[in-house]
Design a protein around this motif. Structure first.
Motif, PDB file in Angstrom:
ATOM      1  N   GLN A 118       0.760  -1.340   0.124  1.00 49.23           N
ATOM      2  CA  GLN A 118      -0.093  -0.070   0.150  1.00 49.23           C
ATOM      3  C   GLN A 118       1.029   1.093   0.032  1.00 49.23           C
ATOM      4  O   GLN A 118       0.487   2.040  -0.732  1.00 49.23           O
ATOM      5  CB  GLN A 118      -0.926  -0.071   1.193  1.00 49.23           C
ATOM      6  CG  GLN A 118      -1.847   1.133   1.361  1.00 49.23           C
ATOM      7  CD  GLN A 118      -2.672   1.131   2.509  1.00 49.23           C
ATOM      8  OE1 GLN A 118      -2.754   0.174   3.234  1.00 49.23           O
ATOM      9  NE2 GLN A 118      -3.513   2.178   2.825  1.00 49.23           N
ATOM     10  N   TYR A 119       2.079   1.286   0.909  1.00 46.63           N
ATOM     11  CA  TYR A 119       2.771   2.494   1.138  1.00 46.63           C
ATOM     12  C   TYR A 119       3.929   2.731   0.012  1.00 46.63           C
ATOM     13  O   TYR A 119       4.192   3.722  -0.452  1.00 46.63           O
ATOM     14  CB  TYR A 119       3.105   2.544   2.256  1.00 46.63           C
ATOM     15  CG  TYR A 119       2.026   3.064   3.363  1.00 46.63           C
ATOM     16  CD1 TYR A 119       1.813   4.226   3.618  1.00 46.63           C
ATOM     17  CD2 TYR A 119       1.370   2.211   4.050  1.00 46.63           C
ATOM     18  CE1 TYR A 119       0.874   4.469   4.505  1.00 46.63           C
ATOM     19  CE2 TYR A 119       0.146   2.255   4.965  1.00 46.63           C
ATOM     20  CZ  TYR A 119       0.406   3.686   5.057  1.00 46.63           C
ATOM     21  OH  TYR A 119      -0.918   3.846   6.078  1.00 46.63           O
ATOM     22  N   MET A 137       1.575   2.179  -4.079  1.00 40.82           N
ATOM     23  CA  MET A 137       0.432   2.789  -4.632  1.00 40.82           C
ATOM     24  C   MET A 137       0.400   4.139  -5.431  1.00 40.82           C
ATOM     25  O   MET A 137      -0.102   4.349  -6.299  1.00 40.82           O
ATOM     26  CB  MET A 137      -0.477   3.047  -3.590  1.00 40.82           C
ATOM     27  CG  MET A 137      -1.697   2.004  -3.169  1.00 40.82           C
ATOM     28  SD  MET A 137      -2.492   1.150  -4.806  1.00 40.82           S
ATOM     29  CE  MET A 137      -3.180   2.474  -5.122  1.00 40.82           C
ATOM     30  N   GLU A 172      -5.304  -1.163  -5.239  1.00 36.93           N
ATOM     31  CA  GLU A 172      -5.117  -1.204  -3.762  1.00 36.93           C
ATOM     32  C   GLU A 172      -6.007  -2.343  -2.977  1.00 36.93           C
ATOM     33  O   GLU A 172      -5.400  -2.881  -2.072  1.00 36.93           O
ATOM     34  CB  GLU A 172      -5.325   0.182  -3.186  1.00 36.93           C
ATOM     35  CG  GLU A 172      -4.760   0.452  -1.789  1.00 36.93           C
ATOM     36  CD  GLU A 172      -5.012   1.828  -1.174  1.00 36.93           C
ATOM     37  OE1 GLU A 172      -4.678   2.003  -0.063  1.00 36.93           O
ATOM     38  OE2 GLU A 172      -5.285   2.688  -1.972  1.00 36.93           O
ATOM     39  N   SER A 173      -7.193  -2.166  -3.447  1.00 37.62           N
ATOM     40  CA  SER A 173      -8.120  -3.064  -2.618  1.00 37.62           C
ATOM     41  C   SER A 173      -7.939  -4.424  -2.911  1.00 37.62           C
ATOM     42  O   SER A 173      -8.036  -5.361  -2.010  1.00 37.62           O
ATOM     43  CB  SER A 173      -9.555  -2.718  -2.888  1.00 37.62           C
ATOM     44  OG  SER A 173     -10.000  -1.382  -2.498  1.00 37.62           O
ATOM     45  N   ALA A 201      -4.924  -5.287  -0.715  1.00 40.03           N
ATOM     46  CA  ALA A 201      -5.113  -5.003   1.002  1.00 40.03           C
ATOM     47  C   ALA A 201      -6.315  -5.237   1.347  1.00 40.03           C
ATOM     48  O   ALA A 201      -6.540  -5.730   2.702  1.00 40.03           O
ATOM     49  CB  ALA A 201      -5.080  -3.389   0.992  1.00 40.03           C
ATOM     50  N   ASN A 257     -11.124   3.398  -1.246  1.00 36.67           N
ATOM     51  CA  ASN A 257      -9.883   3.629  -1.877  1.00 36.67           C
ATOM     52  C   ASN A 257      -9.729   4.731  -3.042  1.00 36.67           C
ATOM     53  O   ASN A 257      -8.899   5.430  -3.132  1.00 36.67           O
ATOM     54  CB  ASN A 257      -9.094   2.748  -2.075  1.00 36.67           C
ATOM     55  CG  ASN A 257      -8.681   1.832  -0.826  1.00 36.67           C
ATOM     56  OD1 ASN A 257      -8.405   2.284   0.349  1.00 36.67           O
ATOM     57  ND2 ASN A 257      -8.466   0.258  -0.842  1.00 36.67           N
ATOM     58  N   CYS A 314      -8.022   7.994  -3.165  1.00 39.50           N
ATOM     59  CA  CYS A 314      -6.937   8.053  -4.176  1.00 39.50           C
ATOM     60  C   CYS A 314      -7.192   9.482  -4.948  1.00 39.50           C
ATOM     61  O   CYS A 314      -6.361  10.242  -5.516  1.00 39.50           O
ATOM     62  CB  CYS A 314      -6.977   7.095  -5.267  1.00 39.50           C
ATOM     63  SG  CYS A 314      -5.658   6.810  -6.451  1.00 39.50           S
TER      64      CYS A 314
END
Length: 404
Positions: A132-133, A136, A200-201, A204, A245, A249
């Motif tokens: 994620q970090y 993304m 991202e989803s 995560a 998200n 975003c």
């Protein structure tokens, strides 16, 4: 005669100057825009000895180093802040209602002990936080630039472009061309965060669900519902997670840079004002995103609880020799979740000030300190990383640089 005329001396001087410039350009080739971009996005401009490393390789190493560093930082901060995340998750679920919801959430978070919030963190959560970090931001840039190139429009403002004055109004008199260009630009602006947020989803969501249910309960739910591999990979309540998200975003990569670039007073633009402006926009984005966070939590409760209130794994009866366990799980119906939530709690089911505050409380530690970590801590190790890379690259790299 050995004496030169003034004209020939001037020509000789000009020729020498041109030869000197050509020699300098040969020794130090100009950086391409793509290879220079990573350095432009960082406020720190260190001079790295790149005699043994081609410029593109050096920039790629720095990007990888920073991505790994940010990912590691995100994992540590999110793990340390797990109690705050669990409080926010309970605050945005149907398990807290009525008055004193914040106190209810704290009680639920620590009902099995002080360390109970950390016991739901599995390997999938660690990987998801890292992705994620570290990825993304790069994912959005990839989709934004790919769509921009395909549609023939400019990518969103980024990096040093935000500090420049806004562009002047278009003087193009071809209104049909302007309309077509605007449609393409809007299409790209809509699609890029949808693709990035969905990615991202995909990475995560299942880990977030695992932290909400706990690994054992999630495994029981998946076994009972007999989902296919794709559904298991994405996890329950994927749609509401992706919508959250996508909203965030849009806030981080679309609304913040565009509004700052076009409408923030030019004389007040700086790295500091951009940081605080971004934090303020993040608070606004979270005011919308918590509605989807609440829907996500309530959808997960809906998947676990049957009409009678039994839970997956709950003991329903005991016989002389065996214990009967009721396996209760169902697929999520968002219409039913929304309808029942509004009937029970009204609009407070999806938005209250405490819900919003809990979401901010969960995000603030890592989001607030990430710019400091990126700008002040990561640069301290860049020279060491490049030194190791030069050692591994060796004399072959030097020869390659000379040939090129």
């Amino acid at each position: 005669s050995n004496q030169s005329s003034p004209v020939s001396s001037q020509e000789h001087s000009q020729a020498s100057t041109i030869m000197d410039k050509e020699a300098q350009e040969t020794i130090t080739p100009p950086l391409s825009s793509s290879s220079a971009q990573p350095s432009a996005t960082s406020p720190h401009h260190h001079h790295h000895d790149n005699l043994l490393l081609p410029t593109e390789l050096q920039n790629s190493i720095l990007v990888a180093y920073r991505s790994i560093g940010i990912g590691t930082f995100g994992v540590v901060m999110r793990f340390v802040g797990m109690p705050l995340e669990k409080i926010a998750l309970f605050m945005n679920s149907s398990q807290v209602t009525g008055k004193h919801q914040f106190a209810q959430s704290i009680k639920l978070t620590f009902q099995k002990g002080v360390l109970s919030p950390y016991k739901v963190v599995g390997p999938a959560s660690l990987v998801a936080w890292f992705m994620q970090y570290s990825v993304m931001g790069l994912a959005f840039q990839f989709f934004d630039h790919a769509l921009s190139k395909a549609l023939g429009v400019a990518p969103v403002y980024y990096g040093d472009e935000l500090m420049e004055p806004p562009p002047p109004p278009s003087s193009n008199t071809n209104h049909n061309h302007d309309a077509t260009h605007q449609i393409k630009s809007i299409t790209k602006t809509i699609l890029a965060p949808i693709l990035a947020g969905s990615l991202e989803s995909t990475v995560a969501n299942r880990a977030e669900v695992q932290r909400y249910y706990g690994p054992t309960k999630l495994t029981a739910i998946e076994s009972h519902l007999k989902w296919n591999p794709a559904a298991r990979f994405c996890g329950p309540a994927f749609l509401s997670n992706a919508m959250r998200n996508v909203i965030m975003c849009n806030t981080s990569f679309i609304l913040t840079p565009i509004t700052y670039k076009l409408y923030y007073p030019q004389e007040r633009k700086s790295q500091g004002s951009l940081f605080w402006f971004g934090m303020g926009m993040n608070f606004v984005g979270n005011a919308v995103a918590i509605t989807q966070q609440a829907l996500w939590g309530r959808a997960l409760d809906y998947a676990v609880y049957a009409d009678g209130g039994a839970v997956v794994g709950a003991t329903s009866g005991v016989t002389a020799n065996t214990t009967t366990t009721t396996q209760v799980a169902r697929n999520i119906s968002y219409s039913q979740v929304i309808k029942s939530s509004l009937q029970k709690d009204g609009i407070a089911a999806f938005f209250t000030v405490p819900k919003w505050a809990s979401r901010i409380l969960m995000n603030a530690p890592v989001q607030g300190s990430l710019p400091w970590f990126y700008n002040n801590v990561l640069p301290l190790g860049e020279d060491s990383v490049l030194g190791v890379a030069r050692t591994l690259y060796g004399d072959d790299g030097k020869n390659n640089c000379t040939i090129s």
